[in-house]
Motif scaffolding. Structure first.
Motif, PDB file in Angstrom:
ATOM      1  N   GLU A   1     -22.989   8.305  74.184  1.00 44.75           N
ATOM      2  CA  GLU A   1     -23.664   8.285  72.887  1.00 44.75           C
ATOM      3  C   GLU A   1     -23.852   6.884  72.327  1.00 44.75           C
ATOM      4  OE1 GLU A   1     -21.363  10.826  70.403  1.00 44.75           O
ATOM      5  OE2 GLU A   1     -21.977  12.675  71.416  1.00 44.75           O
ATOM      6  N   GLU A   2     -23.151   5.904  72.881  1.00 49.17           N
ATOM      7  CA  GLU A   2     -23.293   4.525  72.433  1.00 49.17           C
ATOM      8  C   GLU A   2     -24.155   3.698  73.382  1.00 49.17           C
ATOM      9  OE1 GLU A   2     -19.389   2.972  71.962  1.00 49.17           O
ATOM     10  OE2 GLU A   2     -18.899   4.253  70.246  1.00 49.17           O
ATOM     11  N   GLY A   3     -24.712   4.351  74.398  1.00 46.33           N
ATOM     12  CA  GLY A   3     -25.564   3.645  75.347  1.00 46.33           C
ATOM     13  C   GLY A   3     -24.812   2.923  76.441  1.00 46.33           C
ATOM     14  N   LYS A   4     -23.538   3.262  76.621  1.00 46.89           N
ATOM     15  CA  LYS A   4     -22.733   2.652  77.677  1.00 46.89           C
ATOM     16  C   LYS A   4     -22.640   3.594  78.871  1.00 46.89           C
ATOM     17  CE  LYS A   4     -19.924   0.030  74.376  1.00 46.89           C
ATOM     18  NZ  LYS A   4     -18.550  -0.217  73.860  1.00 46.89           N
ATOM     19  N   ARG A   5     -22.503   3.021  80.064  1.00 48.37           N
ATOM     20  CA  ARG A   5     -22.449   3.820  81.282  1.00 48.37           C
ATOM     21  C   ARG A   5     -21.071   4.462  81.455  1.00 48.37           C
ATOM     22  NH1 ARG A   5     -27.493   4.938  83.323  1.00 48.37           N
ATOM     23  NH2 ARG A   5     -28.813   3.097  83.108  1.00 48.37           N
ATOM     24  N   LYS A   6     -21.091   5.752  81.806  1.00 51.44           N
ATOM     25  CA  LYS A   6     -19.857   6.441  82.164  1.00 51.44           C
ATOM     26  C   LYS A   6     -19.731   6.432  83.678  1.00 51.44           C
ATOM     27  CE  LYS A   6     -20.845  10.296  80.015  1.00 51.44           C
ATOM     28  NZ  LYS A   6     -20.696  11.673  79.452  1.00 51.44           N
ATOM     29  N   PRO A   7     -18.544   6.189  84.225  1.00 48.53           N
ATOM     30  CA  PRO A   7     -18.398   6.115  85.685  1.00 48.53           C
ATOM     31  C   PRO A   7     -18.768   7.442  86.345  1.00 48.53           C
ATOM     32  CG  PRO A   7     -16.251   6.206  84.604  1.00 48.53           C
ATOM     33  CD  PRO A   7     -17.259   6.005  83.524  1.00 48.53           C
ATOM     34  N   PRO A   8     -19.418   7.400  87.509  1.00 44.71           N
ATOM     35  CA  PRO A   8     -19.789   8.632  88.222  1.00 44.71           C
ATOM     36  C   PRO A   8     -18.545   9.438  88.604  1.00 44.71           C
ATOM     37  CG  PRO A   8     -20.909   6.711  89.141  1.00 44.71           C
ATOM     38  CD  PRO A   8     -19.866   6.196  88.213  1.00 44.71           C
ATOM     39  N   SER A   9     -18.712  10.753  88.709  1.00 41.70           N
ATOM     40  CA  SER A   9     -17.592  11.644  89.030  1.00 41.70           C
ATOM     41  C   SER A   9     -17.326  11.739  90.529  1.00 41.70           C
ATOM     42  CB  SER A   9     -17.860  13.048  88.467  1.00 41.70           C
ATOM     43  OG  SER A   9     -19.106  13.537  88.929  1.00 41.70           O
ATOM     44  N   VAL A  10     -18.233  11.186  91.354  1.00 39.91           N
ATOM     45  CA  VAL A  10     -18.049  11.196  92.806  1.00 39.91           C
ATOM     46  C   VAL A  10     -18.295   9.787  93.339  1.00 39.91           C
ATOM     47  CG1 VAL A  10     -18.680  13.620  93.110  1.00 39.91           C
ATOM     48  CG2 VAL A  10     -20.463  11.864  93.198  1.00 39.91           C
ATOM     49  N   ALA A  11     -17.899   9.553  94.593  1.00 41.89           N
ATOM     50  CA  ALA A  11     -18.061   8.230  95.197  1.00 41.89           C
ATOM     51  C   ALA A  11     -18.650   8.365  96.597  1.00 41.89           C
ATOM     52  CB  ALA A  11     -16.710   7.518  95.266  1.00 41.89           C
ATOM     53  N   SER A  12     -19.213   7.288  97.093  1.00 40.77           N
ATOM     54  CA  SER A  12     -19.765   7.278  98.454  1.00 40.77           C
ATOM     55  C   SER A  12     -18.680   7.653  99.454  1.00 40.77           C
ATOM     56  CB  SER A  12     -20.310   5.892  98.790  1.00 40.77           C
ATOM     57  OG  SER A  12     -21.391   5.557  97.950  1.00 40.77           O
ATOM     58  N   GLY A  13     -19.029   8.508 100.395  1.00 38.94           N
ATOM     59  CA  GLY A  13     -18.085   8.956 101.404  1.00 38.94           C
ATOM     60  C   GLY A  13     -17.454  10.299 101.096  1.00 38.94           C
ATOM     61  N   ASN A  14     -17.522  10.746  99.826  1.00 38.00           N
ATOM     62  CA  ASN A  14     -16.972  12.072  99.479  1.00 38.00           C
ATOM     63  C   ASN A  14     -17.754  13.181 100.164  1.00 38.00           C
ATOM     64  OD1 ASN A  14     -16.178  11.330  95.985  1.00 38.00           O
ATOM     65  ND2 ASN A  14     -14.967  11.028  97.822  1.00 38.00           N
ATOM     66  N   THR A  15     -17.041  14.195 100.646  1.00 39.50           N
ATOM     67  CA  THR A  15     -17.685  15.421 101.109  1.00 39.50           C
ATOM     68  C   THR A  15     -17.679  16.379  99.923  1.00 39.50           C
ATOM     69  OG1 THR A  15     -16.908  15.113 103.371  1.00 39.50           O
ATOM     70  CG2 THR A  15     -17.603  17.330 102.751  1.00 39.50           C
TER      71      THR A  15
ATOM     72  N   ALA B   1     -24.865   7.612  98.479  1.00 37.41           N
ATOM     73  CA  ALA B   1     -24.971   6.604  97.422  1.00 37.41           C
ATOM     74  C   ALA B   1     -24.936   7.292  96.062  1.00 37.41           C
ATOM     75  CB  ALA B   1     -26.267   5.797  97.571  1.00 37.41           C
ATOM     76  N   VAL B   2     -24.451   6.571  95.057  1.00 34.80           N
ATOM     77  CA  VAL B   2     -24.390   7.116  93.699  1.00 34.80           C
ATOM     78  C   VAL B   2     -25.016   6.115  92.731  1.00 34.80           C
ATOM     79  CG1 VAL B   2     -22.328   8.491  94.140  1.00 34.80           C
ATOM     80  CG2 VAL B   2     -22.076   6.160  93.297  1.00 34.80           C
TER      81      VAL B   2
END
Length: 254
Positions: free
Chosen positions: A208-222, A200-201
């Protein structure tokens, strides 16, 4: 009988306003074999007084965290093994979980207000050495920043944890029991793996503006992750898990 008393700096002086209601408690530890200059302290009994949790006087009935801080009631440490054997204090596992009892108003990043992502009653897991311990209403609590919270426990099994912010939950690859030549490895000689599968991620870090940046990995990645990073946990089925920041993941394997 000689007595040596060393007092560590008060927690309240660094983290909390100093006033009558906060009374630091102490823990006494015997001094053995310490030297200062040419004097050996090992020839007599001494006591080392260390500041422990800050104790809030009973006349204060509420404690309101400020900003992005959260007040957590700490889960009691296990005093017995599964087989019923009593554990000494030194062998008891330090708890890394608890229940949220209060939280602050959040924080401002740029022009945006970021609210706390946990609520009262949420069961959480936090970083091992995070926060400031406080004795409040007869129970041990921890005041910590929201960023020190690893995730929210949806069930009693760590595999169902919901990571927060930039945290990633990884199921650790099983350790090899044999060498390439077929020799059986003991637990002491098995090397801790640094490879696992993302379970899970979190929603990602804030920019810097308080917005979420997408995660660099995803569920299922080794993935391959930093060897000494994160917090280790054991699942209900005995599987090993680790929760760490996405930045501590070094590569995705395919």
């Amino acid at each position: 009988m000689a007595t040596t008393q060393l007092t560590a700096p008060s927690i309240s002086a660094r983290r909390l306003p100093s006033f009558e209601g906060l009374k630091p408690s102490t823990v006494s530890v015997p001094l053995v074999g310490m030297r200062k200059g040419g004097l050996s302290l090992g020839s007599f009994r001494g006591r080392l007084v260390v500041k422990a949790a800050t104790t809030v006087a009973p006349k204060f009935t509420t404690l309101k965290p400020l900003g992005d801080r959260v007040l957590v009631k700490i889960k009691t440490a296990e005093e017995k093994t599964v087989g019923g054997i009593l554990l000494p204090s030194s062998a008891q596992t330090k708890p890394q979980g608890g229940e949220v009892v209060a939280f602050g108003e959040g924080k401002a990043i740029g022009k945006n207000k970021v609210e706390i992502s946990v609520k009262t009653g949420s069961r959480i897991v936090y970083s091992k050495y995070a926060g400031t311990e406080v004795e409040f209403s007869g129970s041990k609590h921890l005041i910590l920043k929201e960023d020190d919270i690893v995730g929210i426990l949806e069930t009693d099994d760590i595999k169902d944890m919901k990571p927060l912010n930039d945290r990633v939950l990884i199921k650790v690859a099983e350790v090899e029991d044999k060498t390439a030549g077929g020799l059986l490895l003991t637990e002491a000689t098995k090397e801790k793996p640094s490879i696992g599968t993302v379970v899970a991620v979190g929603p990602g870090p804030l920019d810097e503006e308080g917005k979420r940046k997408p995660p660099s990995v995803a569920s299922g990645n080794t993935v391959l992750y930093s060897k000494y990073a994160g917090n280790d946990f054991k699942g209900a089925d005995g599987s090993e898990y680790i929760a760490l920041r996405a930045s501590e993941v070094m590569a995705v394997l395919s």
